[in-house]
Design a protein around this motif. Structure first.
Motif, PDB file in Angstrom:
ATOM      1  N   ASP A 271       0.818  -1.208   0.000  1.00 43.29           N
ATOM      2  CA  ASP A 271       0.000   0.000   0.000  1.00 43.29           C
ATOM      3  C   ASP A 271       0.858   1.267   0.000  1.00 43.29           C
ATOM      4  OD1 ASP A 271       0.895  -0.595   2.555  1.00 43.29           O
ATOM      5  OD2 ASP A 271      -0.818   0.351   3.536  1.00 43.29           O
ATOM      6  N   LYS A 272       2.170   1.119   0.115  1.00 45.74           N
ATOM      7  CA  LYS A 272       3.062   2.266   0.040  1.00 45.74           C
ATOM      8  C   LYS A 272       3.416   2.628  -1.400  1.00 45.74           C
ATOM      9  CE  LYS A 272       3.109   2.380   4.474  1.00 45.74           C
ATOM     10  NZ  LYS A 272       2.243   3.377   5.158  1.00 45.74           N
ATOM     11  N   LEU A 273       3.075   1.749  -2.334  1.00 47.82           N
ATOM     12  CA  LEU A 273       3.328   2.008  -3.749  1.00 47.82           C
ATOM     13  C   LEU A 273       2.120   2.695  -4.375  1.00 47.82           C
ATOM     14  CD1 LEU A 273       4.902  -1.420  -4.771  1.00 47.82           C
ATOM     15  CD2 LEU A 273       6.114   0.749  -4.446  1.00 47.82           C
TER      16      LEU A 273
END
Length: 400
Positions: A9-11
């Motif tokens: 979810d950091k991408l």
């Protein structure tokens, strides 16, 4: 490690990715975070021309990284000089500018064409800057490259577009002639439209286009980001038609998996002056050392003929598969091919093939009614047969 343990979810969301993480690659095969193996017919969208993690790239990276990584483009370095020589010795071009991606190389081509049009003005003494491209074409994801592309819907996503690009119809020379004005400086095309569904420009059209552009004092630019570096059987796809363009762009296969691209031009077209083109990492010795290793492999005796032979074999077997399952045929050049499905079942095939056990099959469906095949150029006949058998099973399981 389970997929849920990765901080995906950091991408940023840029595409719809399946819930798996690849951790290893070898030739035509990838291995995911759970140890499952996949037969890969995307190869990074035709990037890995020698497959995943080939020895020649290992060797080039290790050797060059110990010597010199980046002296800056303000100075010459040995690998970039050697790669430029290999490319020009085996093409009709005289000068090379190295870049990091196909889109960046295409941006350079737009700039070079416009600069040439400023030097070679029209009869009224005005700059020429308009470039004719083609419906359904794909030239990259920068604003200018998207403006040049003929992909449906791209004219509104990040509007307003960069002006000066007009779209003709591939394989229709009259549609090109109709768009030429006193502001036109060039015509640009992919010898095979990859993202559009592997649609080749015919030999006759390429030759007519070269004749027309010479008659009208226009540049002919070939975007060989996907078709170049042996993908279509010759080192460059323009060579299939026996013509000589003025500008060519390369990407994908030139680096075999590392970020490398190139802009090539004939001597009289290479009109950039100092400071007009550049880039911090462009032509750095580590990436160009890999490019040298790749080029030498492709130029080894018999290699390109093997691509032609395997391309002909894949074409023949895809036609047999099409007949067996009542599909609509196949098309392409060399080892860039498409199976025409005749119905919008491509995404279903991609999902089911990926989920096969004990190992998966990675396929690409750029249009819902077809599959595109971009194997490594050194794919074996056994790996082609393995893919064809698995695909046949998937089609049967879908009721086709």
């Amino acid at each position: 490690m389970e997929f849920s343990q990765y901080a995906v979810d950091k991408l940023m969301v840029i595409t719809n990715r399946p819930p798996l993480v690849f951790v290893e690659g070898d030739g035509m095969w990838l291995t995911d975070n759970n140890g499952k193996r996949y037969l890969d017919y995307l190869q990074g969208w035709a990037v890995n021309c020698l497959g995943h993690s080939p020895q020649c790239i290992h060797d080039a990276l290790a050797a060059q990284s110990k010597k010199l990584i980046n002296p800056s483009p303000a100075f010459y370095n040995e690998p970039s000089i050697e790669l430029a020589r290999l490319l020009t010795d085996n093409s009709c071009f005289d000068r090379v500018f190295f870049a990091n991606s196909g889109a960046e190389a295409n941006e350079g081509a737009f700039k070079l064409a416009r600069k040439w049009g400023k030097v070679n003005k029209n009869a009224a003494g005005e700059n020429r800057y308009e470039i004719i491209t083609f419906d359904h074409s794909f030239h990259g994801r920068t604003i200018a490259a998207m403006s040049a592309s003929g992909k449906a819907g791209w004219d509104t996503i990040f509007a307003p577009q960069v002006p000066g690009f007009h779209k003709a119809v591939l394989n229709d020379i009259a549609s090109v002639e109709k768009l030429i004005t006193d502001k036109t400086v060039a015509v640009m095309l992919e010898p095979v439209q990859g993202e559009a569904g592997v649609i080749p420009a015919t030999r006759e059209f390429m030759q007519a286009l070269r004749t027309l552009t010479k008659e009208r004092n226009l540049l002919l630019i070939v975007d060989e980001v996907q078709t170049g570096m042996g993908r279509c059987g010759d080192l460059f796809a323009y060579q299939l038609s026996g013509i000589e363009p003025d500008i060519m762009t390369l990407g994908k296969g030139i680096g075999g998996g590392v970020p490398l691209a190139a802009l090539l031009a004939r001597e009289e077209v290479a009109v950039f002056e100092a400071g007009e083109q550049g880039g911090t990492y462009n032509g750095n010795p580590v990436m160009t050392a890999v490019g040298v290793a790749i080029a030498r492999e492709l130029l080894a005796p018999g290699f390109l003929q093997s691509v032609k032979d395997k391309g002909a074999y894949l074409s023949q077997e895809l036609l047999k598969l099409s007949d067996k399952h009542g599909l609509a045929g196949e098309r392409g050049e060399g080892l860039l091919r498409a199976l025409q499905l005749g119905k919008d079942i491509g995404p279903q095939i991609v999902d089911r093939a990926r989920d096969l056990e004990p190992f998966g099959l990675l396929l690409n469906s750029p249009r819902p009614d077809l599959l595109r095949f971009m194997p490594s150029l050194n794919v074996s006949k056994e790996e082609l047969d393995q893919m064809l058998a698995l695909l046949s099973d998937v089609l049967t399981s879908l009721g086709h």
